[in-house]
Design a protein around this motif. Structure first.
Motif, PDB file in Angstrom:
ATOM      1  N   LEU A 226      -8.064  91.255  94.494  1.00 20.95           N
ATOM      2  CA  LEU A 226      -7.099  90.084  94.394  1.00 20.95           C
ATOM      3  C   LEU A 226      -6.310  89.374  94.636  1.00 20.95           C
ATOM      4  CD1 LEU A 226      -7.726  88.007  91.381  1.00 20.95           C
ATOM      5  CD2 LEU A 226      -6.571  89.381  89.825  1.00 20.95           C
ATOM      6  N   LYS A 227      -5.164  90.657  95.172  1.00 20.19           N
ATOM      7  CA  LYS A 227      -3.616  91.068  95.172  1.00 20.19           C
ATOM      8  C   LYS A 227      -3.830  90.435  96.414  1.00 20.19           C
ATOM      9  CE  LYS A 227      -1.711  94.801  92.587  1.00 20.19           C
ATOM     10  NZ  LYS A 227      -1.561  95.885  93.008  1.00 20.19           N
TER      11      LYS A 227
ATOM     12  N   HIS B 293      -5.903  87.896  97.776  1.00 20.15           N
ATOM     13  CA  HIS B 293      -5.598  86.694  97.934  1.00 20.15           C
ATOM     14  C   HIS B 293      -7.456  86.448  97.989  1.00 20.15           C
ATOM     15  CE1 HIS B 293      -2.444  85.647  96.153  1.00 20.15           C
ATOM     16  NE2 HIS B 293      -1.557  86.114  97.369  1.00 20.15           N
ATOM     17  N   LYS B 294      -8.218  87.238  98.331  1.00 18.74           N
ATOM     18  CA  LYS B 294     -10.000  87.072  99.018  1.00 18.74           C
ATOM     19  C   LYS B 294     -11.069  87.779  98.214  1.00 18.74           C
ATOM     20  CE  LYS B 294      -9.075  90.923 102.484  1.00 18.74           C
ATOM     21  NZ  LYS B 294      -9.352  91.766 103.208  1.00 18.74           N
ATOM     22  N   LEU B 295     -10.322  87.177  96.224  1.00 19.19           N
ATOM     23  CA  LEU B 295     -10.689  87.030  95.378  1.00 19.19           C
ATOM     24  C   LEU B 295     -10.016  85.864  94.415  1.00 19.19           C
ATOM     25  CD1 LEU B 295     -13.136  90.068  94.114  1.00 19.19           C
ATOM     26  CD2 LEU B 295     -13.449  88.074  95.354  1.00 19.19           C
ATOM     27  N   ARG B 296     -10.899  85.307  93.178  1.00 15.75           N
ATOM     28  CA  ARG B 296      -9.694  85.390  92.459  1.00 15.75           C
ATOM     29  C   ARG B 296     -10.426  84.813  91.240  1.00 15.75           C
ATOM     30  NH1 ARG B 296     -10.730  78.763  94.402  1.00 15.75           N
ATOM     31  NH2 ARG B 296     -13.147  78.599  93.700  1.00 15.75           N
ATOM     32  N   LEU B 297      -9.306  85.414  90.033  1.00 16.68           N
ATOM     33  CA  LEU B 297     -10.347  85.292  88.658  1.00 16.68           C
ATOM     34  C   LEU B 297     -10.915  84.000  88.093  1.00 16.68           C
ATOM     35  CD1 LEU B 297      -7.009  87.273  86.387  1.00 16.68           C
ATOM     36  CD2 LEU B 297      -9.217  87.865  87.426  1.00 16.68           C
ATOM     37  N   ASN B 298     -12.076  84.262  87.051  1.00 17.90           N
ATOM     38  CA  ASN B 298     -12.448  83.430  86.575  1.00 17.90           C
ATOM     39  C   ASN B 298     -12.822  83.750  85.344  1.00 17.90           C
ATOM     40  OD1 ASN B 298     -13.921  80.898  86.235  1.00 17.90           O
ATOM     41  ND2 ASN B 298     -15.195  80.664  87.669  1.00 17.90           N
TER      42      ASN B 298
ATOM     43  N   TYR C 130     -15.032  87.552  88.146  1.00 16.61           N
ATOM     44  CA  TYR C 130     -14.072  87.253  89.375  1.00 16.61           C
ATOM     45  C   TYR C 130     -15.353  86.528  90.368  1.00 16.61           C
ATOM     46  CZ  TYR C 130     -11.184  91.615  88.822  1.00 16.61           C
ATOM     47  OH  TYR C 130      -9.838  92.418  88.083  1.00 16.61           O
TER      48      TYR C 130
ATOM     49  N   TYR D 216     -15.097  84.296  94.871  1.00 16.66           N
ATOM     50  CA  TYR D 216     -15.138  84.701  95.960  1.00 16.66           C
ATOM     51  C   TYR D 216     -14.049  83.290  95.737  1.00 16.66           C
ATOM     52  CZ  TYR D 216     -15.040  84.651 101.272  1.00 16.66           C
ATOM     53  OH  TYR D 216     -15.218  84.616 102.428  1.00 16.66           O
ATOM     54  N   GLN D 217     -12.863  84.169  96.829  1.00 17.13           N
ATOM     55  CA  GLN D 217     -12.002  83.038  97.636  1.00 17.13           C
ATOM     56  C   GLN D 217     -12.030  82.197  98.866  1.00 17.13           C
ATOM     57  OE1 GLN D 217      -9.354  81.018  96.879  1.00 17.13           O
ATOM     58  NE2 GLN D 217      -8.017  82.659  95.989  1.00 17.13           N
TER      59      GLN D 217
ATOM     60  N   SER E 278     -10.552  82.747 101.874  1.00 13.41           N
ATOM     61  CA  SER E 278     -10.442  84.656 102.678  1.00 13.41           C
ATOM     62  C   SER E 278     -11.246  84.289 103.747  1.00 13.41           C
ATOM     63  CB  SER E 278     -10.327  85.390 101.210  1.00 13.41           C
ATOM     64  OG  SER E 278     -12.556  85.403 101.097  1.00 13.41           O
TER      65      SER E 278
END
Length: 297
Positions: free
Chosen positions: A272-273, A275-280, A289, A291-292, A295
């Motif tokens: 997450l830090k 920026h390869k994943l994002r919260l949902n 989580y 997928y971003q 990324s």
């Protein structure tokens, strides 16, 4: 896995005493180590509280060695390492009346240090420092701060290449951790020390330390790649840590899935830090989580 005897003489100045507290997380139990060859000895870790079998074994070793414990070094705050302190300190058959107890302090922002519950207030605990040296006749150890498993975790090294790894590196399986970034740095720090043998707090002796440490580093990197692949192959959907465990850790026994999910959650925080994943959102109190898409694998 070879069975660990209750008491094992590992060298002229190192005796391992098994904590007699087996569980899925402690394996056969917590390995504690008595160091030195004189009347006064150092004890590394103390096992769980209220384990009469362990205290009997420790008492028998000290009686045979005609020795007492003058210093106790705790590798970190977990109950299976600090719990036995109150059964040892103040026991004339085990410890000197002025026995010193040492532990590295937890970080200021960390409120999860339960060692104060395990160690009675009347027992003074001295703060360890990075690179501090402690010795008795026949043994000298150097403290190396290795956060990650916990913020206060330390390993101990000796001049002959011996390293006591606490819970940072185990004799079997892989370790859990509170902070993956710190943990990876600590593994690299131990790799740079290049120990010749590792005595872990759980599991058998590690005779090939460099290979084992490199395996730990590679394993974590591989897990991270598997976790990121899990999300990249399922775009547009949100998942929690246990969903990942059921796929990525499918070879792991189900009773260990909570521990695996704990580790995965730290991988997710790291991704997450980055920026390869994002919260949902959340589900049943657990973060979700996804997928971003921008990324890169």
């Amino acid at each position: 896995m070879a069975l660990i005897p209750p008491v094992t003489r590992l060298s002229a100045s190192i005796i391992r005493i098994l904590g007699c507290n087996p569980s899925p997380m402690t394996l056969q139990g917590t390995n504690t180590y008595l160091l030195g060859n004189g009347k006064k000895r150092i004890l590394i870790d103390t096992g769980d509280e209220d384990v009469p079998q362990y205290i009997d074994h420790l008492k028998g070793v000290l009686r045979e060695e005609q020795a007492t414990i003058s210093k106790i070094i705790l590798t970190h705050w977990h109950h299976d390492h600090v719990g036995g302190v109150k059964d040892i300190v103040g026991n004339k058959q085990l410890a000197d009346k002025d026995c010193e107890v040492y532990k590295f302090p937890r970080s200021l922002e960390d409120s999860s240090d339960d060692s104060c519950k395990e160690i009675p207030a009347h027992i003074s605990v001295q703060q360890l420092k990075d690179n501090q040296e402690l010795s008795v006749a026949g043994a000298k150890v150097r403290i190396v701060h290795t956060p990650g498993h916990t913020t206060d975790h330390v390993v101990l090294t000796m001049d002959d290449g011996t390293l006591f790894s606490g819970d940072c590196i185990l004799g079997e399986g892989t370790a859990v951790f509170e902070d993956l970034f710190d943990y990876m740095q600590s593994l690299q720090k131990i790799l740079n020390i290049a120990p010749s043998i590792i005595y872990p707090a759980h599991g058998n002796i590690i005779p090939d330390p460099v290979e084992k440490i490199q395996f730990y580093i590679n394993h974590r990197n591989q897990r991270e790649e598997q976790i990121l692949n899990f999300f990249s192959q399922r775009p547009g959907k949100a998942w929690q840590a246990l969903d990942v465990v059921k796929v990525v850790y499918k070879e792991t026994p189900e009773q260990l899935w909570p521990a695996a999910a704990y580790n995965v959650s730290h991988h997710l925080s790291k991704l997450l830090k980055e920026h390869k994943l994002r919260l949902n959102g959340e589900q049943s109190g657990e973060k979700l989580y996804e997928y971003q898409p921008n990324s890169a694998l």
